[in-house]
Design an enzyme around this catalytic site. Structure first.
Site, PDB file in Angstrom:
ATOM      1  N   CYS A   1      -1.167   3.734  -6.557  1.00 53.45           N
ATOM      2  CA  CYS A   1      -1.993   3.137  -5.500  1.00 53.45           C
ATOM      3  C   CYS A   1      -2.281   1.722  -5.973  1.00 53.45           C
ATOM      4  CB  CYS A   1      -3.288   3.927  -5.332  1.00 53.45           C
ATOM      5  SG  CYS A   1      -4.577   3.054  -4.398  1.00 53.45           S
TER       6      CYS A   1
ATOM      7  N   HIS B   1      -4.610  -0.312  -5.491  1.00 53.81           N
ATOM      8  CA  HIS B   1      -5.981  -0.549  -5.983  1.00 53.81           C
ATOM      9  C   HIS B   1      -6.087  -0.256  -7.485  1.00 53.81           C
ATOM     10  CE1 HIS B   1      -7.207  -0.618  -1.761  1.00 53.81           C
ATOM     11  NE2 HIS B   1      -8.428  -0.940  -2.128  1.00 53.81           N
TER      12      HIS B   1
ATOM     13  N   GLU C   1     -12.600  -0.744  -4.179  1.00 46.32           N
ATOM     14  CA  GLU C   1     -12.783  -1.600  -3.001  1.00 46.32           C
ATOM     15  C   GLU C   1     -14.184  -2.230  -2.987  1.00 46.32           C
ATOM     16  OE1 GLU C   1     -10.313  -2.291  -0.794  1.00 46.32           O
ATOM     17  OE2 GLU C   1     -11.616  -3.451   0.502  1.00 46.32           O
TER      18      GLU C   1
ATOM     19  N   CYS D   1       0.863  -1.178   0.000  1.00 48.01           N
ATOM     20  CA  CYS D   1       0.000   0.000   0.000  1.00 48.01           C
ATOM     21  C   CYS D   1       0.902   1.232   0.000  1.00 48.01           C
ATOM     22  CB  CYS D   1      -0.859  -0.034   1.263  1.00 48.01           C
ATOM     23  SG  CYS D   1      -1.891   1.412   1.504  1.00 48.01           S
TER      24      CYS D   1
END
Ligand code: DGL
Length: 261
Positions: free
Chosen positions: A186, A188, A154, A76
């Site tokens: 990031c 994600h 998410e 992360c």
């Protein structure tokens, strides 16, 4: 008694983003065992206060440490920018962090602007400002905070209208033809690589996953921690702080998707 080098590598993220790093690690280090922890109950980290992110990062790392790990990957960018020093002080095993892949982007981009997409916290922290300072004389670099984007991903939203509209709005103030490279800062965002690419087909889209696992491998080697297990003896296990019934299928779906790429 398990040899230290045959213990698992721990990896955590605010949620499912780090699954993209886990997939890269499984591909590049096929004899290693991994324990992954996604703090989906507290995602996203990228718009929280620094102290809160530190507290959550330490809790996630402690969870993995208690299970027994030989190294920790902070999968992360946000948690790395805020908590990496505290984590390194806390543990005696190697702790590997992540940062937006600006270095490889500068190496591949011969002309044009480099856009760095990341969470608001990553882009305002000292760690990124230092990285930016190192390269900003060499290239035109634009830091582009993406509030709300990790949250969308998410929820399992990695394609479709909602992502498309988000990206259209995000890129609308920029002259797209002047951009040569986009850095996904990031973890994600690795799950929307194709969507970013489809907005700007001629642009190179890079993330930090390969570089992070390459670095992990070097650190394991330096510390005599490369596994001696056969690939069918290694273990891969995922945990979440949120409802496993809701999140485990999502983690596993995204993991298989990335492993198949
Ligand atoms: N996946 C994380 C990162 O690499 C953060 C996303 C979030 O929780 O805001 O920055």
């Amino acid at each position: 008694m398990i040899l230290p080098k045959n213990m698992a590598i721990g990896m955590f993220d605010s949620g499912l983003g780090g699954v993209s790093v886990l997939a890269e690690a499984i591909k590049m280090l096929p004899n290693e065992s991994f324990l992954y922890y996604g703090d989906s109950a507290h995602a996203p980290y990228g718009e929280k206060a620094t102290n809160e992110i530190k507290k959550l990062s330490i809790r996630a790392a402690d969870f993995l440490m208690k299970k027994g790990i030989k190294a920790l990957v902070v999968a992360c960018n946000t948690a790395t920018s805020v908590a990496i020093e505290d984590l390194r002080k806390r543990f005696s095993f190697p702790v590997i962090g992540m940062e937006p892949a600006l270095k490889p982007a500068v190496q591949i981009a011969t002309a044009g602007k480099i856009i760095v997409m990341a969470t608001p916290v990553t882009l305002r922290e000292e760690k990124f400002l230092r990285l930016l300072e190192k390269y900003q004389d060499q290239r035109d670099i634009i830091a582009l905070p993406c509030p709300g984007l990790a949250e969308l991903i998410e929820r399992g939203c990695c394609s479709g209208k909602e992502i498309e509209n988000y990206l259209i709005n995000l890129f609308s103030p920029l002259k797209r033809e002047s951009i040569s490279t986009v850095v996904l800062g990031c973890t994600h965002y690795s799950f929307i690589k194709k969507e970013v690419k489809s907005m700007m087909p001629s642009v190179q889209v890079v993330d930090g996953n390969f570089g992070t696992i390459k670095h992990l491998e070097e650190v394991l080697r330096e510390n005599n921690l490369i596994s001696s297990l056969a690939w069918d003896q290694r273990k891969i296990e995922c945990f979440t702080s949120a409802d496993p019934e809701q999140f485990m299928p999502l983690y596993h779906r995204l993991l298989s998707q990335k492993l198949g790429e």
